[in-house]
Design an enzyme around this catalytic site. Structure first.
Site, PDB file in Angstrom:
ATOM      1  N   LYS A 158       1.914  -3.925   6.569  1.00 40.18           N
ATOM      2  CA  LYS A 158       2.330  -3.820   5.155  1.00 40.18           C
ATOM      3  C   LYS A 158       3.850  -3.691   5.071  1.00 40.18           C
ATOM      4  CE  LYS A 158      -1.741  -4.080   3.219  1.00 40.18           C
ATOM      5  NZ  LYS A 158      -2.120  -5.374   2.608  1.00 40.18           N
ATOM      6  N   TYR A 180      -2.092  -1.513  10.961  1.00 41.51           N
ATOM      7  CA  TYR A 180      -2.367  -1.945   9.590  1.00 41.51           C
ATOM      8  C   TYR A 180      -1.183  -1.597   8.684  1.00 41.51           C
ATOM      9  CZ  TYR A 180      -3.934  -1.381   4.796  1.00 41.51           C
ATOM     10  OH  TYR A 180      -3.994  -1.413   3.430  1.00 41.51           O
ATOM     11  N   SER A 205       0.828  -1.203   0.000  1.00 44.53           N
ATOM     12  CA  SER A 205       0.000   0.000   0.000  1.00 44.53           C
ATOM     13  C   SER A 205       0.862   1.252   0.000  1.00 44.53           C
ATOM     14  CB  SER A 205      -0.863  -0.019   1.260  1.00 44.53           C
ATOM     15  OG  SER A 205      -1.447   1.237   1.491  1.00 44.53           O
TER      16      SER A 205
END
Ligand code: UFG
Length: 342
Positions: A156, A152, A127
Site C-alpha cells: 500500500k 501487504y 489503507s
C-alpha cells in the site's frame, strides 16, 4: 450527454461491487475487470440486480498486461479505480512474494496502460494501515506514515509512492489515494456483501459467521490494551458510505478541480469503536447473543486508529452517514441470505 465510463479493477470484490453500484446510481457507466481469484461471478449478478441492468464485465487478470491492453483497446474511459489486490495481512507475512508480485505488477500494468493510452485519472485503494501505530490520534493525511509491518501494508505504501511519482512525472496523470479505515456492512438489498473464503481474518465476518453457527466462538484479540475497555479501537466505515467516497473522488478528478495532481483522503467515520463495543452493538442491533472469549493479542495489531475526516468532508464534500446499528444489521442480513438462514 455521454456518460463517463469508469474502469473498476477488482470490481467483483467486496468494495468493488458496492462502488460499482454507487457509480451507476450516480450516472456513470462501469467496466468491471476481475479474474475471480477471490470473488464470484454471482457478485456481479448482484450488482446487476440492484441497478436493474447488465454491467460490462471483462474476465481479465490485471497481471496479464496484454489481456489488460485488450480492455483498453475495447473501452473508452478516463478513470480507473484500482481495487484488484490480495488483502490478507497474515498471509502476506508467510507469502511475501505472492503479495509483491500480484499487488504491484497488476498496479504497474494499470498505470502503464493509463499512461500509454493517455487516460488521465487513477484512484487507488489505500489503507489506514499506512499510519501504523500513530503517535497522534485521530490521524490526518499529514500524520507521518510508519514503516509497514507486513508485506501487504508495504504494497500500500509503495503503491501510494508510485502514484505520487507518476503524477509528478507524467503531466496528463492525476491520482487520488483513498485511505480506508475498517469497511464493514453490506448493501441494504443483501444482494452483495463480503464473502471471505475460509476462516475470516476480519472482525465483522467472524462475528456474522459465529452468529450463523459456522464458527463456534469468536476470539477477542487482546483485552489489556491501553484503551477504555482494554480492547482495540477502530474506525468502522459502512461500505456503502465508502463507495460514495469513490464517487466523490471520481467527480473531483473528472471535473478538473484537483489542486494538486496527487491527493490523499482518509475515508472513515471519525468515531473510534472498541472490539467489545462492536460485539455488543451487533448483539443488540440483531437481537442475538454471540459466543466470545478474550484471548491473547494478535501480532501486528495497533491499539487504536481512527480518522480525522475533515479533508474528505471539506474537499470531497463527502461524509459517512450510515448509522452503525443499521450497518451491523446489514452485515447479518447478508450473512443470513448467503447461508439460507431465515
Ligand atoms: N479482531 C478480533 N477477533 C477477530 C478478528 C479481529 O478481536 O476474530 C479484532 C482485531 O484484533 C482488531 C479489530 O478486531 O482489533 C479489527 O480487526 P480486523 O482484522 O477486522 O481489521 P484490522 O484493523 O486488523 O485490519 C484492517 C484492514 C486491513 C488493514 C488493517 C490495518 O482489514 O486491510 O486494517 O491495520 F491492513
Amino acid at each position: 450527454m455521454m456518460k463517463e465510463t469508469v474502469l473498476v479493477s477488482g470490481g467483483a470484490g467486496y468494495i468493488g461491487t458496492h462502488t460499482a453500484v454507487a457509480l451507476i446510481e450516480a450516472g456513470y457507466d462501469v467496466v468491471i475487470i476481475d479474474n475471480f481469484s477471490n470473488s464470484e461471478p454471482a457478485a456481479v449478478e448482484g450488482v446487476e440486480k440492484i441497478v436493474g441492468r447488465k454491467v460490462c464485465l471483462e474476465e481479465v487478470d490485471t497481471c496479464d498486461k496484454e489481456a489488460l491492453r485488450g480492455v483498453f483497446e475495447r473501452h473508452q474511459f478516463n478513470t480507473v479505480i484500482h481495487f484488484a489486490a490480495y488483502k490478507a495481512v497474515g498471509e502476506s507475512m508467510s507469502e511475501p512474494l505472492k503479495y509483491y508480485q500480484n499487488n504491484l505488477v497488476s498496479y504497474m500494468n494499470i498505470l502503464e496502460m493509463m499512461k500509454e493510452y493517455g487516460r488521465p485519472n487513477v484512484l487507488f485503494s489505500s489503507s489506514a494501515t499506512v499510519y501504523g501505530d500513530a503517535e497522534q490520534l485521530p490521524v490526518t493525511e499529514q500524520t507521518p506514515r510508519q514503516p509497514a509491518t507486513s508485506p501487504y501494508g508495504n504494497t500500500k505504501q509503495i503503491a501510494e509512492d508510485i502514484l505520487h511519482d507518476c503524477c509528478r512525472a507524467y503531466e496528463g496523470m492525476r491520482g487520488i489515494a483513498l485511505r480506508y479505515f475498517n469497511p464493514i456492512g453490506a448493501h441494504q438489498s443483501a444482494l452483495i456483501g463480503e464473502l471471505p473464503r475460509g476462516v475470516p481474518n476480519n472482525l465483522v465476518p467472524f462475528i456474522t459467521q459465529t452468529a450463523a453457527g459456522i464458527r463456534e466462538c469468536l476470539s477477542v484479540f487482546g483485552s489489556d490494551y491501553d484503551t477504555p475497555d482494554g480492547t482495540c479501537l477502530r474506525d468502522y466505515i459502512d461500505v456503502n458510505d465508502l463507495a460514495k467516497a469513490h464517487v466523490a473522488a471520481v467527480a473531483r478528478m473528472t471535473s478538473g478541480k484537483m489542486e494538486q495532481r496527487y491527493e490523499i483522503f482518509n475515508v472513515g467515520t471519525g468515531n473510534p469503536v472498541s472490539v467489545l463495543d462492536l460485539i455488543t452493538r451487533f448483539e443488540k442491533a440483531n437481537g442475538l447473543k454471540l459466543n466470545y472469549k478474550m484471548v491473547e493479542r494478535r501480532a501486528g495489531d495497533v491499539p487504536a486508529v481512527w480518522a480525522d475526516t475533515t479533508l474528505a468532508n471539506e474537499v470531497l464534500g463527502w461524509k459517512a452517514e450510515r448509522d452503525l446499528d443499521d450497518t451491523l444489521r446489514s452485515s447479518w442480513e447478508w450473512e443470513k441470505r448467503v447461508r439460507n438462514i431465515s
